[in-house]
Design a protein around this motif. Structure first.
Motif, PDB file in Angstrom:
ATOM      1  N   ILE A 155       0.978  -1.288   0.012  1.00 42.25           N
ATOM      2  CA  ILE A 155       0.193   0.068   0.110  1.00 42.25           C
ATOM      3  C   ILE A 155       0.918   1.224   0.243  1.00 42.25           C
ATOM      4  CG2 ILE A 155      -1.703   1.389   1.302  1.00 42.25           C
ATOM      5  CD1 ILE A 155      -2.727  -1.262   2.229  1.00 42.25           C
ATOM      6  N   ALA A 156       1.824   1.246   0.974  1.00 40.58           N
ATOM      7  CA  ALA A 156       2.770   2.508   0.815  1.00 40.58           C
ATOM      8  C   ALA A 156       3.496   2.624  -0.276  1.00 40.58           C
ATOM      9  CB  ALA A 156       3.787   2.302   2.097  1.00 40.58           C
ATOM     10  N   THR A 157       3.890   1.471  -1.002  1.00 43.45           N
ATOM     11  CA  THR A 157       4.823   1.708  -2.380  1.00 43.45           C
ATOM     12  C   THR A 157       3.802   2.424  -3.274  1.00 43.45           C
ATOM     13  OG1 THR A 157       5.778  -0.071  -1.807  1.00 43.45           O
ATOM     14  CG2 THR A 157       5.920   0.318  -3.982  1.00 43.45           C
ATOM     15  N   GLU A 158       2.385   2.002  -3.533  1.00 46.10           N
ATOM     16  CA  GLU A 158       1.483   2.480  -4.477  1.00 46.10           C
ATOM     17  C   GLU A 158       1.379   3.884  -4.294  1.00 46.10           C
ATOM     18  OE1 GLU A 158       0.438   1.055  -7.282  1.00 46.10           O
ATOM     19  OE2 GLU A 158       1.935  -0.294  -6.676  1.00 46.10           O
ATOM     20  N   VAL A 159       1.123   4.103  -2.904  1.00 44.27           N
ATOM     21  CA  VAL A 159       0.927   5.501  -2.669  1.00 44.27           C
ATOM     22  C   VAL A 159       1.987   6.530  -3.046  1.00 44.27           C
ATOM     23  CG1 VAL A 159       0.395   7.189  -0.623  1.00 44.27           C
ATOM     24  CG2 VAL A 159      -0.860   5.047  -0.715  1.00 44.27           C
ATOM     25  N   THR A 160       3.162   5.929  -2.483  1.00 43.93           N
ATOM     26  CA  THR A 160       4.563   6.690  -2.938  1.00 43.93           C
ATOM     27  C   THR A 160       4.629   6.953  -4.441  1.00 43.93           C
ATOM     28  OG1 THR A 160       5.498   6.054  -1.043  1.00 43.93           O
ATOM     29  CG2 THR A 160       6.940   7.096  -2.663  1.00 43.93           C
ATOM     30  N   LYS A 161       4.209   5.670  -5.101  1.00 44.65           N
ATOM     31  CA  LYS A 161       4.374   5.658  -6.749  1.00 44.65           C
ATOM     32  C   LYS A 161       3.563   6.926  -7.218  1.00 44.65           C
ATOM     33  CE  LYS A 161       4.704   1.641  -8.466  1.00 44.65           C
ATOM     34  NZ  LYS A 161       4.122   0.451  -8.709  1.00 44.65           N
ATOM     35  N   GLN A 162       2.514   6.912  -6.818  1.00 41.86           N
ATOM     36  CA  GLN A 162       1.366   8.027  -7.176  1.00 41.86           C
ATOM     37  C   GLN A 162       1.761   9.446  -6.930  1.00 41.86           C
ATOM     38  OE1 GLN A 162      -1.666   7.855  -8.483  1.00 41.86           O
ATOM     39  NE2 GLN A 162      -1.612   5.641  -8.806  1.00 41.86           N
ATOM     40  N   ILE A 163       2.632   9.491  -5.850  1.00 40.71           N
ATOM     41  CA  ILE A 163       3.330  11.170  -5.743  1.00 40.71           C
ATOM     42  C   ILE A 163       4.345  11.388  -6.440  1.00 40.71           C
ATOM     43  CG2 ILE A 163       4.509  12.369  -3.648  1.00 40.71           C
ATOM     44  CD1 ILE A 163       2.914  10.756  -1.468  1.00 40.71           C
ATOM     45  N   ILE A 164       5.177  10.224  -6.565  1.00 38.25           N
ATOM     46  CA  ILE A 164       6.170  10.361  -7.610  1.00 38.25           C
ATOM     47  C   ILE A 164       5.960  10.538  -8.873  1.00 38.25           C
ATOM     48  CG2 ILE A 164       8.423   9.327  -8.415  1.00 38.25           C
ATOM     49  CD1 ILE A 164       8.531  10.132  -5.762  1.00 38.25           C
ATOM     50  N   CYS A 165       4.901   9.973  -9.395  1.00 40.03           N
ATOM     51  CA  CYS A 165       4.233  10.075 -10.994  1.00 40.03           C
ATOM     52  C   CYS A 165       3.518  11.620 -10.878  1.00 40.03           C
ATOM     53  CB  CYS A 165       3.062   8.982 -10.858  1.00 40.03           C
ATOM     54  SG  CYS A 165       2.544   9.151 -12.562  1.00 40.03           S
ATOM     55  N   ASP A 166       3.029  11.998  -9.694  1.00 38.32           N
ATOM     56  CA  ASP A 166       2.446  13.387  -9.928  1.00 38.32           C
ATOM     57  C   ASP A 166       3.550  14.351 -10.003  1.00 38.32           C
ATOM     58  OD1 ASP A 166       0.191  15.056 -10.014  1.00 38.32           O
ATOM     59  OD2 ASP A 166       0.073  15.209  -7.526  1.00 38.32           O
ATOM     60  N   ILE A 167       4.662  14.225  -9.546  1.00 41.36           N
ATOM     61  CA  ILE A 167       5.818  14.920  -9.522  1.00 41.36           C
ATOM     62  C   ILE A 167       6.332  14.967 -11.291  1.00 41.36           C
ATOM     63  CG2 ILE A 167       7.939  15.792  -8.883  1.00 41.36           C
ATOM     64  CD1 ILE A 167       7.232  14.791  -5.920  1.00 41.36           C
ATOM     65  N   MET A 200      16.811   8.649   0.467  1.00 42.94           N
ATOM     66  CA  MET A 200      15.449   8.569   0.432  1.00 42.94           C
ATOM     67  C   MET A 200      14.934   9.169  -0.883  1.00 42.94           C
ATOM     68  SD  MET A 200      12.385   9.659   3.066  1.00 42.94           S
ATOM     69  CE  MET A 200      13.244   8.939   4.324  1.00 42.94           C
ATOM     70  N   LEU A 201      15.549  10.289  -1.479  1.00 41.96           N
ATOM     71  CA  LEU A 201      15.144  10.818  -2.732  1.00 41.96           C
ATOM     72  C   LEU A 201      15.589   9.756  -3.860  1.00 41.96           C
ATOM     73  CD1 LEU A 201      16.204  14.590  -2.492  1.00 41.96           C
ATOM     74  CD2 LEU A 201      13.922  13.501  -2.273  1.00 41.96           C
ATOM     75  N   VAL A 202      16.899   9.023  -3.592  1.00 37.50           N
ATOM     76  CA  VAL A 202      17.629   8.273  -4.650  1.00 37.50           C
ATOM     77  C   VAL A 202      16.471   7.090  -4.737  1.00 37.50           C
ATOM     78  CG1 VAL A 202      19.218   6.808  -5.470  1.00 37.50           C
ATOM     79  CG2 VAL A 202      19.601   8.974  -4.691  1.00 37.50           C
ATOM     80  N   THR A 203      16.152   6.410  -3.478  1.00 35.29           N
ATOM     81  CA  THR A 203      15.280   5.373  -3.604  1.00 35.29           C
ATOM     82  C   THR A 203      14.039   5.420  -4.187  1.00 35.29           C
ATOM     83  OG1 THR A 203      16.158   4.990  -1.242  1.00 35.29           O
ATOM     84  CG2 THR A 203      14.391   3.776  -1.744  1.00 35.29           C
ATOM     85  N   ASN A 204      13.399   6.705  -3.992  1.00 41.22           N
ATOM     86  CA  ASN A 204      12.310   6.772  -4.883  1.00 41.22           C
ATOM     87  C   ASN A 204      12.331   7.474  -6.334  1.00 41.22           C
ATOM     88  OD1 ASN A 204       9.855   6.404  -2.743  1.00 41.22           O
ATOM     89  ND2 ASN A 204      11.519   7.546  -1.703  1.00 41.22           N
ATOM     90  N   GLY A 205      13.569   7.396  -6.898  1.00 41.08           N
ATOM     91  CA  GLY A 205      13.670   8.054  -8.042  1.00 41.08           C
ATOM     92  C   GLY A 205      13.858   9.260  -8.272  1.00 41.08           C
ATOM     93  N   LEU A 206      14.314  10.156  -7.223  1.00 42.65           N
ATOM     94  CA  LEU A 206      14.384  11.744  -7.392  1.00 42.65           C
ATOM     95  C   LEU A 206      15.855  12.003  -7.166  1.00 42.65           C
ATOM     96  CD1 LEU A 206      11.284  12.524  -5.014  1.00 42.65           C
ATOM     97  CD2 LEU A 206      11.417  12.655  -7.408  1.00 42.65           C
ATOM     98  N   SER A 207      16.036  13.322  -7.322  1.00 48.17           N
ATOM     99  CA  SER A 207      17.562  13.804  -7.549  1.00 48.17           C
ATOM    100  C   SER A 207      17.301  14.981  -6.627  1.00 48.17           C
ATOM    101  CB  SER A 207      17.879  14.137  -8.725  1.00 48.17           C
ATOM    102  OG  SER A 207      19.202  14.709  -8.870  1.00 48.17           O
ATOM    103  N   LEU A 208      18.741  15.210  -6.079  1.00 47.08           N
ATOM    104  CA  LEU A 208      19.158  16.203  -5.346  1.00 47.08           C
ATOM    105  C   LEU A 208      19.132  17.564  -6.095  1.00 47.08           C
ATOM    106  CD1 LEU A 208      19.701  16.482  -2.005  1.00 47.08           C
ATOM    107  CD2 LEU A 208      22.045  16.657  -2.717  1.00 47.08           C
ATOM    108  N   SER A 209      19.562  17.228  -7.447  1.00 49.81           N
ATOM    109  CA  SER A 209      19.511  18.364  -8.475  1.00 49.81           C
ATOM    110  C   SER A 209      18.254  18.972  -8.815  1.00 49.81           C
ATOM    111  CB  SER A 209      20.152  18.095  -9.538  1.00 49.81           C
ATOM    112  OG  SER A 209      19.400  16.729 -10.293  1.00 49.81           O
TER     113      SER A 209
END
Length: 603
Positions: A80-92, A151-160
């Motif tokens: 459930i947490a994975t899918e919720v986070t996936k929706q947030i990352i997809c929204d960004i 945490m950012l890298v784990t979710n496919g996000l970058s510090l840049s």
């Protein structure tokens, strides 16, 4: 098919528990137990009357495939947490964002760091979403930075991609040499830091209370009063009884109105330097039940033990003094202005331009109170004293401080003491603190951002400052973009905004962003809209992170203090972002659960 029905039933029950923040397991989950825990009991209720479910769950399920074990429960929560986070990352998507970070201690005495992402979605709305919480060994800036990056890298996000940082004013977060903001700025020069506005506002009150002797003594007396009265159930019951009798009497004489949510029972909140708005709520409640508190102190004076009698006698002299009532009424009026500002700043969709406007408005109201508010304040104090039968001082008499020898007293009048030494000084100190703590409002970046404000038909529009604003973000704007922005797009943009009727009454850049997307103007003026999004990304307050810690204390309480960090994080993601959880399709949770590891059952 039986396996899918059984798994779906477990997911439905766990989904409900996660959304409500409820514990899954019970103390005794054996079949002979009267209460097998929320999950099992909810699954039994879910299966009742549904023959297709009842025939494949619990007793009717295979012993090695019941889908109710603790490991299965944790896996479903993680899915459930994975899918919720996936929706947030997809929204960004591939867009830029800001981070809001803070740390707090959980019930297991472990330091936890929470991260909230602030971004603008495809519809032009400002969103603040909870990314996760992680245990940190210490609160050094380097440790926090490494955990954020992980945490950012784990979710496919970058510090840049960070374009804003929002923290409190602790040295490990906002330090100029080795603070977290400095470490991130060293790698990403466009990740501009903004000190949490709500936190700064609370610090102004703390500074005034500490630096003004009379006001500091007043809050010390209030704290002692709450400790004496609020520390006993019997005393609080006595206050409630007295207050209820007074409300009934006032209703009988027509002094109070009846209606929904009127005349509610109130208590005495304990003021805290780190709890936003607590001082205002405490003083407001104290004025409502003032006479009941006096009655309670009088009872303690005669019926309490020796220590309590002495404390009650001392407090009665202080609380029934004109100085106490004057400072109480004065601080209520001052704090009413800053309390409204604090509540507004804590909204998730608040933008930096409107926040700056609100701070200026509060300064103006404080200055207006200083210039014109003395007479109304004095009338309010005199009216309260008459109502409570308290002594009223003559403003023309010589002022004698309470508890000091009169022969050493300075020859000043009561008017000078209350008006100059208390009223003017307190308001001036509040204004001075606001000016010094909100000095970043005058920085070049925020001055340029303010030119995007659409209020009064874009009266603050300044082409040169907006071009300068683009130079603060070299990654988003090339030299050609800045040239095109200054020569063509800004002129066309402001002409279009002033001539199209739907943009005439806009308030704030958040509303402008939504309206540009709705009218497709963000495609016509992409560079201007890019500036607008970057302005909206600048954080205002870390209220979303504080709410995450409140949720953490609810989910991981004293009865659930052995919850692991990973399970707590998964629970919090679904619990905090419940609107995304409600929108999730069951099939995606099923698929994620199945692909996590090899399962005995197959779909």
């Amino acid at each position: 098919m039986d396996y899918k029905i059984r798994l779906q039933a477990s997911i439905d029950c766990i989904r409900h528990c996660v959304r409500q923040g409820q514990a899954l397991r019970g103390h005794d989950e054996s079949e002979c137990s009267k209460n097998r825990g929320n999950f099992i009991e909810l699954l039994k209720f879910h299966a009742r009357g549904r023959k297709d479910v009842e025939r494949v769950v619990l007793r009717n399920a295979p012993k090695n495939l019941q889908m109710t074990s603790p490991d299965i429960q944790k896996d479903i929560v993680h899915a459930i947490a994975t899918e919720v986070t996936k929706q947030i990352i997809c929204d960004i998507g591939d867009d830029v964002f800001s981070i809001l970070v803070d740390e707090a201690r959980d019930t297991s005495i472990k330091e936890q760091m929470a991260i909230v992402l602030r971004y603008v979605n495809e519809e032009g709305y400002v969103m603040e979403r909870f990314l996760g919480i992680a245990h940190v060994a210490d609160t050094k800036a380097l440790t926090l930075k490494m955990e954020i990056e992980s945490m950012l890298v784990t979710n496919g996000l970058s510090l840049s991609k960070i374009r804003g940082q929002g923290y409190d004013g602790a040295s490990n977060m906002s330090g100029e040499i080795n603070g977290l903001k400095t470490l991130i700025l060293a790698e990403n020069s466009s990740a501009y830091y903004v000190h949490c506005f709500a936190h700064q506002l609370q610090l102004t009150l703390v500074a005034v209370a500490r630096h003004h002797g009379d006001i500091g003594g007043f809050f010390k007396a209030v704290s002692d009063l709450i400790n004496l009265v609020g520390g006993s159930c019997k005393r609080m019951d006595k206050i409630r009884e007295c207050q209820a009798a007074k409300v009934v009497e006032a209703l009988y004489h027509g002094e109070l109105e009846t209606g929904r949510e009127l005349n509610q029972e109130v208590g005495l909140k304990r003021p805290c330097d780190t709890r936003w708005g607590s001082h205002f709520d405490t003083l407001l409640n104290l004025t409502r039940i003032y006479s009941s508190v006096i009655d309670c102190l009088d009872i303690i004076k005669w019926e309490g033990n020796s220590d309590a009698k002495a404390d009650a006698s001392c407090l009665l002299r202080l609380v029934q003094n004109f100085d106490f009532v004057f400072i109480m009424k004065m601080m209520i009026e001052v704090l009413a202005i800053t309390s409204d500002l604090s509540s507004t700043l804590q909204r998730k969709d608040q933008d930096i331009v409107n926040a700056m406007h609100l701070v200026r408005g509060s300064k103006f109201r404080l200055q207006e109170m200083r210039d014109k508010g003395w007479d109304s304040l004095l009338d309010s104090v005199v009216s309260f004293c008459n109502k409570e039968s308290l002594p009223i001082v003559n403003m023309d008499d010589v002022y004698f401080p309470l508890g000091r020898p009169r022969r050493n007293a300075q020859q000043i009048t009561n008017l000078h003491h209350y008006k100059v030494e208390l009223f003017y000084t307190a308001v001036d100190m509040q204004l001075q603190e606001l000016n010094s703590r909100f000095d970043e409002i005058n920085t070049d970046l925020l001055c340029c951002v303010a030119c995007l404000n659409p209020d009064d038909l874009f009266v603050d529009f300044d082409k040169d400052k907006l071009v300068k604003l683009a130079t603060f973000y070299p990654t988003e704007f090339s030299k050609d973009d800045i040239l095109h922005l200054g020569l063509h797009q800004l002129d066309a943009y402001i002409y279009d905004m002033k001539t199209v009727q739907r943009f005439a009454g806009l308030k704030g850049i958040a509303e402008l962003s939504r309206e540009m997307v709705a009218s497709k103007k963000h495609r016509v003026f992409p560079l201007v809209y890019r500036l607008l999004k970057l302005a909206l990304l600048l954080p205002v307050a870390t209220a979303s992170v504080e709410r995450a810690f409140s949720a953490m204390n609810y989910v991981k309480n004293t009865l659930r203090n052995r919850m692991s960090d990973d399970v707590m994080n998964d629970f919090l993601v679904g619990y905090i972002e419940s609107d995304i959880l409600d929108s999730l399709d069951d099939e995606c949770i099923l698929d994620t659960f199945q692909t996590m590891k090899t399962r005995r059952g197959s779909l």
